[in-house]
Design a protein around this motif. Structure first.
Motif, PDB file in Angstrom:
ATOM      1  N   ILE A   1      -8.242  -1.358  -1.810  1.00 29.17           N
ATOM      2  CA  ILE A   1      -7.146  -1.954  -1.085  1.00 29.17           C
ATOM      3  C   ILE A   1      -7.650  -3.509  -1.206  1.00 29.17           C
ATOM      4  O   ILE A   1      -6.674  -4.406  -1.320  1.00 29.17           O
TER       5      ILE A   1
ATOM      6  N   LEU B   1     -12.946   6.831   2.900  1.00 27.95           N
ATOM      7  CA  LEU B   1     -12.069   5.890   3.580  1.00 27.95           C
ATOM      8  C   LEU B   1     -12.908   4.355   2.904  1.00 27.95           C
ATOM      9  O   LEU B   1     -12.208   3.512   2.776  1.00 27.95           O
TER      10      LEU B   1
ATOM     11  N   LYS C   1      -2.317   5.099  10.611  1.00 25.93           N
ATOM     12  CA  LYS C   1      -3.869   5.293  11.293  1.00 25.93           C
ATOM     13  C   LYS C   1      -4.962   4.606  10.720  1.00 25.93           C
ATOM     14  O   LYS C   1      -5.792   3.884  11.593  1.00 25.93           O
ATOM     15  N   HIS C   2      -5.093   4.117   9.500  1.00 27.54           N
ATOM     16  CA  HIS C   2      -6.221   3.807   9.058  1.00 27.54           C
ATOM     17  C   HIS C   2      -6.126   2.162   8.806  1.00 27.54           C
ATOM     18  O   HIS C   2      -7.093   1.435   9.210  1.00 27.54           O
ATOM     19  N   ARG C   3      -4.746   1.664   8.516  1.00 26.67           N
ATOM     20  CA  ARG C   3      -4.905   0.137   8.160  1.00 26.67           C
ATOM     21  C   ARG C   3      -4.194  -0.427   9.485  1.00 26.67           C
ATOM     22  O   ARG C   3      -4.579  -1.687   9.893  1.00 26.67           O
TER      23      ARG C   3
ATOM     24  N   HIS D   1       0.934  -1.227   0.146  1.00 26.14           N
ATOM     25  CA  HIS D   1       0.135  -0.035   0.041  1.00 26.14           C
ATOM     26  C   HIS D   1       0.829   1.330  -0.080  1.00 26.14           C
ATOM     27  O   HIS D   1       0.405   2.283  -0.569  1.00 26.14           O
TER      28      HIS D   1
ATOM     29  N   GLU E   1     -11.417   7.413  16.639  1.00 30.59           N
ATOM     30  CA  GLU E   1     -10.689   8.115  17.855  1.00 30.59           C
ATOM     31  C   GLU E   1     -11.830   8.379  18.924  1.00 30.59           C
ATOM     32  O   GLU E   1     -11.470   8.711  19.934  1.00 30.59           O
TER      33      GLU E   1
ATOM     34  N   PHE F   1      -1.046   8.132   7.117  1.00 26.34           N
ATOM     35  CA  PHE F   1      -2.434   7.529   6.953  1.00 26.34           C
ATOM     36  C   PHE F   1      -2.862   6.076   7.067  1.00 26.34           C
ATOM     37  O   PHE F   1      -3.432   5.569   7.645  1.00 26.34           O
ATOM     38  N   LEU F   2      -1.655   5.163   6.366  1.00 27.58           N
ATOM     39  CA  LEU F   2      -1.601   3.849   6.595  1.00 27.58           C
ATOM     40  C   LEU F   2      -1.657   3.485   8.164  1.00 27.58           C
ATOM     41  O   LEU F   2      -2.235   2.492   8.338  1.00 27.58           O
TER      42      LEU F   2
ATOM     43  N   LEU G   1     -11.808   8.165  11.808  1.00 23.80           N
ATOM     44  CA  LEU G   1     -10.785   7.302  12.039  1.00 23.80           C
ATOM     45  C   LEU G   1     -10.745   6.408  13.302  1.00 23.80           C
ATOM     46  O   LEU G   1      -9.852   5.884  13.696  1.00 23.80           O
TER      47      LEU G   1
ATOM     48  N   LEU H   1      -3.386   2.648  14.690  1.00 23.56           N
ATOM     49  CA  LEU H   1      -2.678   3.361  15.729  1.00 23.56           C
ATOM     50  C   LEU H   1      -3.233   4.605  16.248  1.00 23.56           C
ATOM     51  O   LEU H   1      -3.828   5.170  15.376  1.00 23.56           O
TER      52      LEU H   1
ATOM     53  N   PHE I   1     -11.604   3.563  -0.235  1.00 26.60           N
ATOM     54  CA  PHE I   1     -10.250   3.289  -0.420  1.00 26.60           C
ATOM     55  C   PHE I   1     -10.009   1.750   0.453  1.00 26.60           C
ATOM     56  O   PHE I   1      -9.190   1.092  -0.308  1.00 26.60           O
ATOM     57  N   ASP I   2     -10.975   1.280   1.292  1.00 27.29           N
ATOM     58  CA  ASP I   2     -10.796   0.048   1.707  1.00 27.29           C
ATOM     59  C   ASP I   2     -11.135  -1.014   0.791  1.00 27.29           C
ATOM     60  O   ASP I   2     -10.582  -1.890   0.638  1.00 27.29           O
TER      61      ASP I   2
END
Lengths: 213, 243
Positions: free
Chosen positions: B79, B72, A160-162, A45, B42, A157-158, B40, A165, B75-76
């Motif tokens: 991926i 998002l 955080k999103h993947r 990615h 949080e 971004f990765l 995200l 963290l 994007f997922d």
């Protein structure tokens, strides 16, 4: 992928780490087998190029092997490995443009083609031709949008999103402030949104909120 | 939502007061900053619920939230669609393991290992480190300037005659010389004193006769004493003969 689920021979991770510290390459290979796919997916990615991603993920593991003696067990192995990963990713050779099509099996490397993989995925969904075309167009837009990001933006971004963290963890891993991380991720998301051209044809807010409730 | 009655979050989302409170308290700028945290992951619990209520009440924030969530989501999907299949992963695992085994430290010592050894974090107090360094340097200088002991090695070449000193008795000979004066005019006279016949040296007499043309000359041999013993010196040659 569930990290650590692929450990073989019923040897605990601690035991494998202990052996790897003593120079046992086979033990370290088992650790790499357990977490290798997760690292490689992140590299894929990050690079969007199969060859670069493979170089990068292998570099991460080689660095980790050389530095395994510095692992003190104060955090999980993957947390420690992620630090190595972040440093390796950020220090990776710059200027590599993202490529959608990468050399495939013609070079004998059993590589993969991202778009070919996307075609297979869409075909498995049994969608009609129009839906497949739209989905493929969306994927190309995602790839192009990723290409517009800087390596640091992409990595934040990765992570955080993947990787899931927190802002604090990302700031600690990359070595910047939490505010910088938030701003960077927000800008990345806005860039991606612009690149994808998302405005309509999305589920309504009510439906999404109802689903979340 | 699991909120406590009359709590701050409950007041925000309660059906009776929510619309009035939200219109009064809502700030699009503040909300949109929080939407990022929301999408995200949080925000959790009461804070999440309160934020969702504010978003629902504001069309602008609602649109913002919807677009970010959709980004998002797309994007997922992308991926997931472009992830490698199982065949690729099996080959990848094999390649990775081969690479690790090939780079095993037991096989080669690379530059990175040397650098790591030099950069090892062994903490030594500065005075101790300085003392150790000075001692080490002094030892090196001392060894370098120390005179080396001379060792004589006798080298013998086979076949060459050896030389050695052997003590042998030396006979010391005393050579006595006398000057003999002869009177030429007194050739006819008899020399005095007369030497007894037993004491005469026939050899000397013959020599004197030869010098004077065969005539016997009287010589003054006063005080002459011949040696009592006679010694013979034998010189032996290397070839075994005698001279």
């Amino acid at each position: 992928l569930i990290a650590g689920a692929r450990l073989v021979l019923n040897i605990s991770e601690d035991e494998l780490i202990k052996r790897a510290k003593g120079g046992d390459a086979e033990a370290f290979c088992q650790l790499a087998t357990a977490y290798g796919r997760r690292v490689h997916l992140l590299a894929l990615h990050f690079c969007r190029d199969a060859h670069d991603a493979e170089d990068l993920s292998q570099e991460v593991w080689l660095k980790a092997f050389r530095a395994i003696h510095t692992f003190r067990g104060e955090s999980s192995f993957y947390t420690w490995l992620r630090r190595v990963l972040v440093n390796t990713f950020l220090n990776h050779r710059r200027g590599h443009r993202l490529r959608l099509v990468v050399p495939s099996q013609a070079d004998g490397n059993n590589g993969f083609d991202a778009l070919e993989m996307a075609d297979r995925f869409l075909a498995s969904k049994k969608s009609d031709l129009e839906q497949m075309t739209d989905a493929k167009l969306m994927m190309e837009r995602v790839m192009n949008a990723l290409q517009e990001l800087t390596p640091q933006q992409r990595l934040m971004f990765l992570l955080k999103h993947r990787e899931g963290l927190t802002y604090v963890e990302i700031a600690d891993a990359i070595g910047c402030s939490i505010g910088t991380v938030k701003k960077s991720i927000f800008r990345t998301l806005l860039k991606l949104r612009t690149g994808l051209g998302i405005e309509a044809e999305q589920p309504s807010l009510e439906a999404r909120v109802a689903g979340e409730k | 939502l699991g909120l406590k009655p009359n709590s701050r979050a409950w007041k925000l989302v309660s059906p009776e007061k929510s619309k009035v409170n939200l219109r009064r308290l809502h700030s699009c700028r503040r909300t949109r900053d929080s939407i990022l945290d929301l999408v995200l992951g949080e925000k959790e619990g009461a804070a999440r619920a309160a934020l969702l209520s504010q978003i629902e009440a504001c069309p602008g924030c609602s649109e913002h939230y919807r677009s970010l969530s959709g980004t998002l989501s797309n994007f997922d999907d992308a991926i997931a669609a472009t992830s490698p299949d199982e065949d690729y992963w099996q080959a990848f695992d094999t390649r990775l393991q081969n690479r690790i085994v090939a780079a095993s430290p037991s096989r080669k010592l690379n530059v990175a290992d040397i650098k790591r050894a030099l950069r090892s974090k062994v903490r030594i107090p500065v005075p101790l480190a300085a003392g150790l360094t000075i001692t080490f340097m002094a030892a090196i200088i001392g060894l370098a300037t120390r005179p080396r002991p001379v060792k004589i090695v006798e080298i013998r070449v086979p076949g060459e005659p050896t030389e050695r000193i052997v003590e042998v008795p030396v006979i010391q000979e005393k050579v006595v010389t006398r000057k003999v004066f002869v009177e030429k005019k007194a050739t006819e006279t008899v020399a005095t004193p007369v030497v007894p016949a037993a004491d005469r040296n026939p050899r000397m007499m013959v020599a004197s006769a030869a010098e004077n043309g065969g005539s016997i000359t009287r010589a003054n041999l006063e005080g002459f004493q011949p040696a009592n013993d006679m010694r013979i010196r034998v010189i032996r040659r290397n070839d075994g003969g005698e001279k």
